[in-house]
Design a protein around this motif. Structure first.
Motif, PDB file in Angstrom:
ATOM      1  N   SER A 277      60.930  49.333  54.328  1.00 12.76           N
ATOM      2  CA  SER A 277      61.397  47.941  54.373  1.00 12.76           C
ATOM      3  C   SER A 277      61.780  47.535  55.797  1.00 12.76           C
ATOM      4  N   ILE A 278      62.469  48.449  56.491  1.00 11.16           N
ATOM      5  CA  ILE A 278      62.851  48.186  57.881  1.00 11.16           C
ATOM      6  C   ILE A 278      61.599  48.033  58.744  1.00 11.16           C
ATOM      7  N   GLY A 279      60.604  48.891  58.488  1.00 13.84           N
ATOM      8  CA  GLY A 279      59.357  48.828  59.248  1.00 13.84           C
ATOM      9  C   GLY A 279      58.639  47.499  59.060  1.00 13.84           C
ATOM     10  N   GLU A 280      58.647  46.990  57.830  1.00 10.54           N
ATOM     11  CA  GLU A 280      58.006  45.697  57.552  1.00 10.54           C
ATOM     12  C   GLU A 280      58.726  44.564  58.277  1.00 10.54           C
ATOM     13  N   LYS A 281      60.076  44.623  58.248  1.00  4.02           N
ATOM     14  CA  LYS A 281      60.850  43.600  58.956  1.00  4.02           C
ATOM     15  C   LYS A 281      60.616  43.706  60.465  1.00  4.02           C
ATOM     16  N   LYS A 282      60.577  44.946  60.949  1.00  4.06           N
ATOM     17  CA  LYS A 282      60.368  45.189  62.377  1.00  4.06           C
ATOM     18  C   LYS A 282      58.997  44.664  62.815  1.00  4.06           C
ATOM     19  N   LYS A 283      58.019  44.809  61.948  1.00  2.54           N
ATOM     20  CA  LYS A 283      56.675  44.324  62.249  1.00  2.54           C
ATOM     21  C   LYS A 283      56.625  42.801  62.236  1.00  2.54           C
ATOM     22  N   ALA A 284      57.403  42.199  61.325  1.00  2.00           N
ATOM     23  CA  ALA A 284      57.372  40.734  61.175  1.00  2.00           C
ATOM     24  C   ALA A 284      58.101  40.015  62.298  1.00  2.00           C
ATOM     25  N   LEU A 285      59.123  40.652  62.876  1.00  3.67           N
ATOM     26  CA  LEU A 285      59.941  39.974  63.890  1.00  3.67           C
ATOM     27  C   LEU A 285      59.152  39.557  65.137  1.00  3.67           C
ATOM     28  N   PRO A 286      58.286  40.412  65.707  1.00  2.00           N
ATOM     29  CA  PRO A 286      57.496  39.956  66.861  1.00  2.00           C
ATOM     30  C   PRO A 286      56.612  38.761  66.519  1.00  2.00           C
ATOM     31  N   GLU A 287      56.108  38.723  65.284  1.00  2.00           N
ATOM     32  CA  GLU A 287      55.294  37.590  64.854  1.00  2.00           C
ATOM     33  C   GLU A 287      56.150  36.324  64.804  1.00  2.00           C
ATOM     34  N   LYS A 288      57.392  36.463  64.320  1.00  2.00           N
ATOM     35  CA  LYS A 288      58.304  35.320  64.276  1.00  2.00           C
ATOM     36  C   LYS A 288      58.618  34.840  65.691  1.00  2.00           C
ATOM     37  N   LEU A 289      58.823  35.807  66.596  1.00  2.00           N
ATOM     38  CA  LEU A 289      59.096  35.449  67.991  1.00  2.00           C
ATOM     39  C   LEU A 289      57.914  34.716  68.617  1.00  2.00           C
ATOM     40  N   GLN A 290      56.712  35.177  68.271  1.00  2.00           N
ATOM     41  CA  GLN A 290      55.509  34.540  68.805  1.00  2.00           C
ATOM     42  C   GLN A 290      55.366  33.109  68.288  1.00  2.00           C
ATOM     43  N   LEU A 291      55.607  32.934  66.986  1.00  2.00           N
ATOM     44  CA  LEU A 291      55.524  31.602  66.391  1.00  2.00           C
ATOM     45  C   LEU A 291      56.589  30.687  66.983  1.00  2.00           C
ATOM     46  N   LEU A 292      57.783  31.245  67.199  1.00  2.69           N
ATOM     47  CA  LEU A 292      58.877  30.478  67.796  1.00  2.69           C
ATOM     48  C   LEU A 292      58.488  30.025  69.196  1.00  2.69           C
ATOM     49  N   SER A 293      57.884  30.924  69.954  1.00  2.79           N
ATOM     50  CA  SER A 293      57.456  30.603  71.306  1.00  2.79           C
ATOM     51  C   SER A 293      56.347  29.553  71.301  1.00  2.79           C
ATOM     52  N   GLN A 294      55.396  29.702  70.375  1.00  2.36           N
ATOM     53  CA  GLN A 294      54.302  28.743  70.275  1.00  2.36           C
ATOM     54  C   GLN A 294      54.819  27.352  69.934  1.00  2.36           C
ATOM     55  N   ASP A 295      55.799  27.313  69.033  1.00  3.76           N
ATOM     56  CA  ASP A 295      56.396  26.034  68.638  1.00  3.76           C
ATOM     57  C   ASP A 295      57.073  25.367  69.837  1.00  3.76           C
ATOM     58  N   PHE A 296      57.768  26.171  70.633  1.00  4.64           N
ATOM     59  CA  PHE A 296      58.438  25.628  71.814  1.00  4.64           C
ATOM     60  C   PHE A 296      57.415  25.165  72.848  1.00  4.64           C
ATOM     61  N   ARG A 297      56.352  25.930  73.042  1.00  5.15           N
ATOM     62  CA  ARG A 297      55.310  25.548  73.999  1.00  5.15           C
ATOM     63  C   ARG A 297      54.658  24.225  73.573  1.00  5.15           C
TER      64      ARG A 297
ATOM     65  N   GLU B 212      67.030  60.736  46.584  1.00  7.97           N
ATOM     66  CA  GLU B 212      67.594  60.261  47.842  1.00  7.97           C
ATOM     67  C   GLU B 212      66.524  60.135  48.919  1.00  7.97           C
ATOM     68  N   LEU B 213      65.595  61.105  48.923  1.00  8.49           N
ATOM     69  CA  LEU B 213      64.504  61.071  49.897  1.00  8.49           C
ATOM     70  C   LEU B 213      63.652  59.823  49.688  1.00  8.49           C
ATOM     71  N   GLN B 214      63.325  59.539  48.454  1.00 10.26           N
ATOM     72  CA  GLN B 214      62.496  58.368  48.151  1.00 10.26           C
ATOM     73  C   GLN B 214      63.229  57.072  48.521  1.00 10.26           C
ATOM     74  N   LYS B 215      64.525  57.003  48.219  1.00 11.83           N
ATOM     75  CA  LYS B 215      65.300  55.822  48.588  1.00 11.83           C
ATOM     76  C   LYS B 215      65.292  55.621  50.110  1.00 11.83           C
ATOM     77  N   GLY B 216      65.474  56.734  50.831  1.00 15.67           N
ATOM     78  CA  GLY B 216      65.463  56.655  52.287  1.00 15.67           C
ATOM     79  C   GLY B 216      64.125  56.183  52.818  1.00 15.67           C
ATOM     80  N   GLU B 217      63.049  56.676  52.226  1.00 19.95           N
ATOM     81  CA  GLU B 217      61.706  56.265  52.663  1.00 19.95           C
ATOM     82  C   GLU B 217      61.442  54.803  52.343  1.00 19.95           C
ATOM     83  N   GLN B 218      61.968  54.341  51.203  1.00 18.99           N
ATOM     84  CA  GLN B 218      61.811  52.936  50.856  1.00 18.99           C
ATOM     85  C   GLN B 218      62.575  52.043  51.833  1.00 18.99           C
ATOM     86  N   VAL B 219      63.789  52.461  52.187  1.00 23.94           N
ATOM     87  CA  VAL B 219      64.576  51.710  53.167  1.00 23.94           C
ATOM     88  C   VAL B 219      63.843  51.675  54.502  1.00 23.94           C
ATOM     89  N   LEU B 220      63.314  52.819  54.912  1.00 24.72           N
ATOM     90  CA  LEU B 220      62.597  52.899  56.186  1.00 24.72           C
ATOM     91  C   LEU B 220      61.349  52.020  56.161  1.00 24.72           C
TER      92      LEU B 220
END
Length: 240
Positions: free
Chosen positions: A20-40, A10-18
Motif C-alpha cells: 500500500s505504501i509502495g502504491e502511494k509512493k508511486k502515485a505521489l510523483p504523478e500527483k506532483l507532475q500534474l500539480l506542476s503541469q496545472d501551474f504551468r 503478521e508477515l502478510q499484514k506487513g507485506e500488505q502495508v508495504l
C-alpha cells in the motif's frame, strides 16, 4: 504451529502495508507532475494575456507616433497656404490638407478603439496575474505537502522492509517457501481467515468436517478450493 501461523499472518499484514505504501509512493510523483503541469498552464494563460496587452500597447504607441507625424505634416501644409501665389497651388494644398485630415481622423478613431481594447486587455491581464498569484501560493503549499508525504513514505518503506525481513527470518525456510508460492498464485494473499465455513480468499464453502477441525486443530490447513493457508477467525469478538 499456532506460532508459525501468527508469524505468517503478521508477515502478510506487513507485506500488505508495504504494498500500500509502495502504491502511494508511486502515485505521489504523478500527483506532483500534474500539480506542476496545472501551474504551468496557469502561467501560460497569464503570459498569453500579457502578450496581448503588450501587443496592443505597442500598437497604441505606433499609432500615436504616426498621428503626431501626420499632425506635424498637416500643420506645415496649412502654413504653406499663406505662401501660395496661384489659385491652382491653393487648391492643390487644400486637397492635400483634406487627405491629411482624413488620415488623422482615421488614426484618431483607430486609437480610440485600441484604447478600449487595451483597457479590456489590461483588466484580463491583471485578472490572470491575480489568479496566478493565488495559484502559486496553492501550488507551493501542495508541493511542500506532497514532498513531505513522499519523504515520510520513503522512511516508512525502509521501516517496513526491516520488519518484514525480521519476520521472514523467524519463519521456517520450508514454510516460508510454501507461503511465497501460495502468495504468488493468489494475488499476494497466502493466508486467509474462515468464518461460518466460508473461505475469506475464494469465498467458497469449506467442508463441515474441515471447518470443525479448523476451530480445534493447531495444524496448518489449506483451503481445498484456492489452496491458501486458512485459519478460523471468530468475527463476533473482533479478534484474530
Amino acid at each position: 504451529m499456532r506460532e508459525d501461523l501468527a508469524l505468517l499472518i503478521e508477515l502478510q499484514k506487513g507485506e500488505q502495508v508495504l504494498r500500500s505504501i509502495g502504491e502511494k509512493k508511486k502515485a505521489l510523483p504523478e500527483k506532483l507532475q500534474l500539480l506542476s503541469q496545472d501551474f504551468r498552464a496557469a502561467e501560460a494563460r497569464a503570459a498569453e494575456k500579457r502578450v496581448i496587452y503588450d501587443g496592443l500597447h505597442k500598437k497604441h504607441r505606433e499609432r500615436e507616433a504616426r498621428l503626431k507625424k501626420e499632425g506635424d505634416s498637416l500643420r506645415k501644409t496649412r502654413e504653406r497656404l499663406f505662401e501660395v501665389k496661384t489659385n491652382k497651388e491653393y487648391q492643390a494644398i487644400l486637397k492635400e490638407i483634406e487627405g491629411a485630415e482624413g488620415i488623422c481622423s482615421e488614426l484618431e478613431s483607430e486609437i480610440i478603439l485600441i484604447l478600449e481594447e487595451l483597457e479590456e486587455a489590461e483588466r484580463m491581464m491583471k485578472g490572470e496575474d491575480e489568479k496566478l498569484k493565488s495559484h502559486l501560493a496553492s501550488y507551493e503549499r501542495e508541493r511542500v505537502e506532497l514532498e513531505g508525504e513522499l519523504e515520510k513514505l520513503i522512511g516508512s518503506v525502509d521501516l517496513w522492509h526491516g520488519k518484514i525481513d525480521n519476520l521472514r527470518r523467524q519463519v521456517a525456510s520450508d514454510l516460508l517457501k510454501k507461503y511465497d508460492i501460495i502468495k504468488q498464485a493468489n494475488a499476494g494473499m497466502a493466508v486467509v481467515s474462515v468464518w461460518k465455513a466460508v473461505c475469506g480468499g475464494c469465498h467458497m464453502n469449506v467442508p463441515p468436517q474441515l471447518y470443525n477441525e479448523l476451530q480445534k486443530s493447531d495444524e496448518l490447513t489449506h483451503c481445498p478450493n484456492c489452496k491458501r493457508i486458512i485459519y478460523w477467525y471468530d468475527q463476533t469478538d473482533g479478534s484474530n
